[in-house]
Design a protein around this motif. Structure first.
Motif, mmCIF file in Angstrom:
data_model
loop_
_atom_site.group_PDB
_atom_site.id
_atom_site.type_symbol
_atom_site.label_atom_id
_atom_site.label_comp_id
_atom_site.label_asym_id
_atom_site.label_seq_id
_atom_site.Cartn_x
_atom_site.Cartn_y
_atom_site.Cartn_z
ATOM 1 N N GLN A 91 0.829 -1.210 0.000
ATOM 2 C CA GLN A 91 0.000 0.000 0.000
ATOM 3 C C GLN A 91 0.867 1.266 0.000
ATOM 4 O O GLN A 91 0.367 2.368 0.243
ATOM 5 N N ASN A 92 2.166 1.097 -0.277
ATOM 6 C CA ASN A 92 3.122 2.207 -0.223
ATOM 7 C C ASN A 92 3.192 2.822 1.168
ATOM 8 O O ASN A 92 3.402 4.032 1.331
ATOM 9 N N CYS A 93 2.981 1.963 2.162
ATOM 10 C CA CYS A 93 3.117 2.401 3.545
ATOM 11 C C CYS A 93 4.594 2.376 3.906
ATOM 12 O O CYS A 93 5.196 1.303 4.013
ATOM 13 N N ILE A 94 5.191 3.550 4.089
ATOM 14 C CA ILE A 94 6.595 3.630 4.486
ATOM 15 C C ILE A 94 6.727 3.349 5.975
ATOM 16 O O ILE A 94 7.570 2.546 6.399
ATOM 17 N N THR A 95 5.869 3.999 6.786
ATOM 18 C CA THR A 95 5.974 3.872 8.238
ATOM 19 C C THR A 95 4.677 3.344 8.834
ATOM 20 O O THR A 95 3.645 4.029 8.775
ATOM 21 N N PRO A 96 4.696 2.154 9.442
ATOM 22 C CA PRO A 96 3.561 1.749 10.264
ATOM 23 C C PRO A 96 3.698 2.360 11.657
ATOM 24 O O PRO A 96 4.754 2.253 12.290
ATOM 25 N N HIS A 97 2.657 3.054 12.102
ATOM 26 C CA HIS A 97 2.605 3.605 13.450
ATOM 27 C C HIS A 97 1.663 2.729 14.270
ATOM 28 O O HIS A 97 0.599 2.325 13.780
ATOM 29 N N VAL A 98 2.030 2.432 15.506
ATOM 30 C CA VAL A 98 1.264 1.476 16.295
ATOM 31 C C VAL A 98 0.829 2.057 17.634
ATOM 32 O O VAL A 98 1.423 3.006 18.147
ATOM 33 N N TRP A 99 -0.216 1.466 18.192
ATOM 34 C CA TRP A 99 -0.697 1.840 19.516
ATOM 35 C C TRP A 99 0.257 1.304 20.587
ATOM 36 O O TRP A 99 0.953 0.303 20.361
ATOM 37 N N PRO A 100 0.245 1.916 21.780
ATOM 38 C CA PRO A 100 1.027 1.367 22.898
ATOM 39 C C PRO A 100 0.275 0.285 23.670
ATOM 40 O O PRO A 100 0.696 -0.108 24.754
ATOM 41 N N SER A 101 -0.832 -0.211 23.106
ATOM 42 C CA SER A 101 -1.578 -1.311 23.714
ATOM 43 C C SER A 101 -1.818 -2.385 22.662
ATOM 44 O O SER A 101 -1.707 -2.129 21.456
ATOM 45 N N ARG A 102 -2.144 -3.580 23.132
ATOM 46 C CA ARG A 102 -2.357 -4.717 22.237
ATOM 47 C C ARG A 102 -3.706 -5.367 22.511
ATOM 48 O O ARG A 102 -4.256 -5.266 23.605
ATOM 49 N N LEU A 103 -4.182 -6.097 21.514
ATOM 50 C CA LEU A 103 -5.298 -6.993 21.745
ATOM 51 C C LEU A 103 -4.851 -8.097 22.717
ATOM 52 O O LEU A 103 -3.677 -8.471 22.721
ATOM 53 N N PRO A 104 -5.733 -8.574 23.583
ATOM 54 C CA PRO A 104 -7.180 -8.402 23.533
ATOM 55 C C PRO A 104 -7.714 -7.203 24.313
ATOM 56 O O PRO A 104 -8.907 -6.919 24.244
ATOM 57 N N ASP A 105 -6.875 -6.482 25.073
ATOM 58 C CA ASP A 105 -7.368 -5.375 25.892
ATOM 59 C C ASP A 105 -6.695 -4.078 25.467
ATOM 60 O O ASP A 105 -5.634 -3.709 25.985
ATOM 61 N N LEU A 106 -7.314 -3.380 24.525
ATOM 62 C CA LEU A 106 -6.730 -2.150 24.006
ATOM 63 C C LEU A 106 -6.833 -0.988 24.976
ATOM 64 O O LEU A 106 -6.233 0.060 24.755
ATOM 65 N N ASP A 107 -7.583 -1.143 26.051
ATOM 66 C CA ASP A 107 -7.716 -0.076 27.043
ATOM 67 C C ASP A 107 -6.553 -0.025 28.019
ATOM 68 O O ASP A 107 -6.441 0.930 28.791
ATOM 69 N N ARG A 108 -5.705 -1.057 28.014
ATOM 70 C CA ARG A 108 -4.630 -1.152 28.999
ATOM 71 C C ARG A 108 -3.279 -1.264 28.281
ATOM 72 O O ARG A 108 -2.912 -2.337 27.807
ATOM 73 N N PRO A 109 -2.557 -0.163 28.167
ATOM 74 C CA PRO A 109 -1.276 -0.176 27.427
ATOM 75 C C PRO A 109 -0.222 -1.043 28.096
ATOM 76 O O PRO A 109 -0.176 -1.144 29.327
ATOM 77 N N ASP A 110 0.596 -1.657 27.279
ATOM 78 C CA ASP A 110 1.745 -2.405 27.803
ATOM 79 C C ASP A 110 3.051 -1.651 27.569
ATOM 80 O O ASP A 110 4.133 -2.182 27.809
ATOM 81 N N LEU A 111 2.932 -0.392 27.109
ATOM 82 C CA LEU A 111 4.087 0.474 26.923
ATOM 83 C C LEU A 111 3.736 1.895 27.344
ATOM 84 O O LEU A 111 2.617 2.352 27.134
ATOM 85 N N CYS A 112 4.705 2.580 27.920
ATOM 86 C CA CYS A 112 4.642 4.024 28.125
ATOM 87 C C CYS A 112 5.746 4.622 27.264
ATOM 88 O O CYS A 112 6.895 4.150 27.303
ATOM 89 N N VAL A 113 5.405 5.628 26.464
ATOM 90 C CA VAL A 113 6.321 6.148 25.450
ATOM 91 C C VAL A 113 6.647 7.615 25.711
ATOM 92 O O VAL A 113 5.740 8.426 25.921
ATOM 93 N N VAL A 114 7.930 7.946 25.690
ATOM 94 C CA VAL A 114 8.378 9.339 25.765
ATOM 95 C C VAL A 114 9.180 9.631 24.502
ATOM 96 O O VAL A 114 10.162 8.944 24.200
ATOM 97 N N ASP A 115 8.754 10.640 23.775
ATOM 98 C CA ASP A 115 9.375 11.012 22.502
ATOM 99 C C ASP A 115 10.154 12.314 22.717
ATOM 100 O O ASP A 115 9.570 13.345 23.058
ATOM 101 N N LEU A 116 11.473 12.262 22.530
ATOM 102 C CA LEU A 116 12.309 13.464 22.641
ATOM 103 C C LEU A 116 12.425 14.091 21.257
ATOM 104 O O LEU A 116 12.981 13.493 20.337
#
Length: 322
Positions: free
Chosen positions: A102-127
């Motif tokens: 699909q000419n997708c250069i960059t896939p961007h992803v959520w900080p949570s996964r299925l089956p529970d998208l309401d509860r992240p398994d990552l905390c991300v800090v972007d400098l």
């Protein structure tokens, strides 16, 4: 029944004109990096950053794949203000190659996964520095790590493939997004207090005064960050690649050190620095207690205001607080 292979259409299409990198090259890269990359993105909703005419022409962001897409592509329905979004889910090579097709250069992803998208398994800090300030962004990234250490949390780091670094804290997925976002924003507030001349939480560029943005906005429901091992739409095809804290301390890596053309050699030499990350999910409760002791209510309010302040209003806001 065997799964049919995905055919890459127009593999000779040039997506990075100055580097001669084609759609076929991008697809081949994602096929080769899949054994490492899929571990980190499986089960996460994906937002596609697509460039059908190459990176020198305007691209676009696509989340919804509800119509006109292959039936075999896994997707997840998530609510939005006026309906639902159907995000693609990538768990295998064929799905990853479908993104590339699909000419997708960059896939961007959520900080949570299925089956529970309401509860992240990552905390991300972007400098996010205002320019290519290598020394400043290295120091800022190490300051994030040191504060996390002080709070009793281990962290991991990757190059952004752009101007900065991403620091990630693996979580045990017991807290909801609201708690994780509040922790991340408080973390940024303490960092700005300690390094006011070099760090800021001001969302508007006009108010940053040359300082590095501690961007904690990647921690809300539906927010995204560039996936580990994702190519970025920049000259040279830089890759957002996991690295080590030792490399940061030695300043042997920069935000664009790794590219589509050299990442294979790096992986062959050191493997995946994040290979064990998913096994070290942490709870934020005790760290949040420690963090809260470092901030007053006024500190919290100022940190929140920095996210919503109108462009150019920082000076007036400062006068009103005096």
């Amino acid at each position: 029944m065997t799964t049919p292979e995905l055919v890459i259409t127009h593999p000779g299409k040039v997506l990075f004109p100055h580097d001669g990198i084609t759609k076929g090259d991008v697809a081949s890269y994602y096929a080769s990096i899949a054994p490492l990359m899929l571990v980190h993105i499986a089960g996460r909703p994906v937002t596609m950053e697509r460039y059908p005419a190459g990176i020198e022409e305007p691209g676009f962001i696509q989340k919804n794949v509800s119509k006109g897409f292959p039936a075999w592509l896994e997707r997840v329905e998530t609510p939005k203000k006026d309906g639902f979004v159907h995000y693609p889910i990538v768990r295998d090579v064929r799905s990853l190659l479908w993104l590339a097709n699909q000419n997708c250069i960059t896939p961007h992803v959520w900080p949570s996964r299925l089956p529970d998208l309401d509860r992240p398994d990552l905390c991300v800090v972007d400098l996010d520095p205002p320019g290519d300030d290598a020394a400043g962004v290295h120091a800022a990234t190490l300051a994030v790590r040191d504060l996390l250490d002080e709070l009793g949390l281990s962290s991991y780091v990757k190059t952004s493939g752009s101007k900065g670094f991403h620091v990630l804290v693996p979580l045990d997925a017991t807290q909801r997004f609201e708690s994780v976002w509040r922790f991340a924003h408080g973390l940024g507030a303490v960092l700005v207090q300690r390094h006011p001349d070099t760090l800021t939480q001001e969302f508007n560029k006009s108010d940053r005064a040359g300082r590095i943005l501690v961007d904690t906005g990647r921690n809300g429901y539906g927010a995204t960050f560039a996936a580990a091992y994702a190519i970025r739409p920049k000259p040279g095809a830089p890759v957002s690649a996991p690295c080590t804290w030792d490399e940061l301390e030695r300043r042997s890596v920069s935000p664009r050190s790794f590219t589509l053309r050299n990442i294979a050699a790096r992986v062959g030499e050191i493997g995946d620095p994040w290979a064990q990350m998913a096994r070290h999910g942490q709870n934020l409760d005790r760290a949040m207690e420690r963090l809260s002791s470092l901030l007053t209510e006024e500190d919290w309010n100022e940190a929140l205001a920095a996210r919503t302040r109108r462009p150019g209003s920082r000076k007036g806001a400062s006068r009103r607080r005096r």
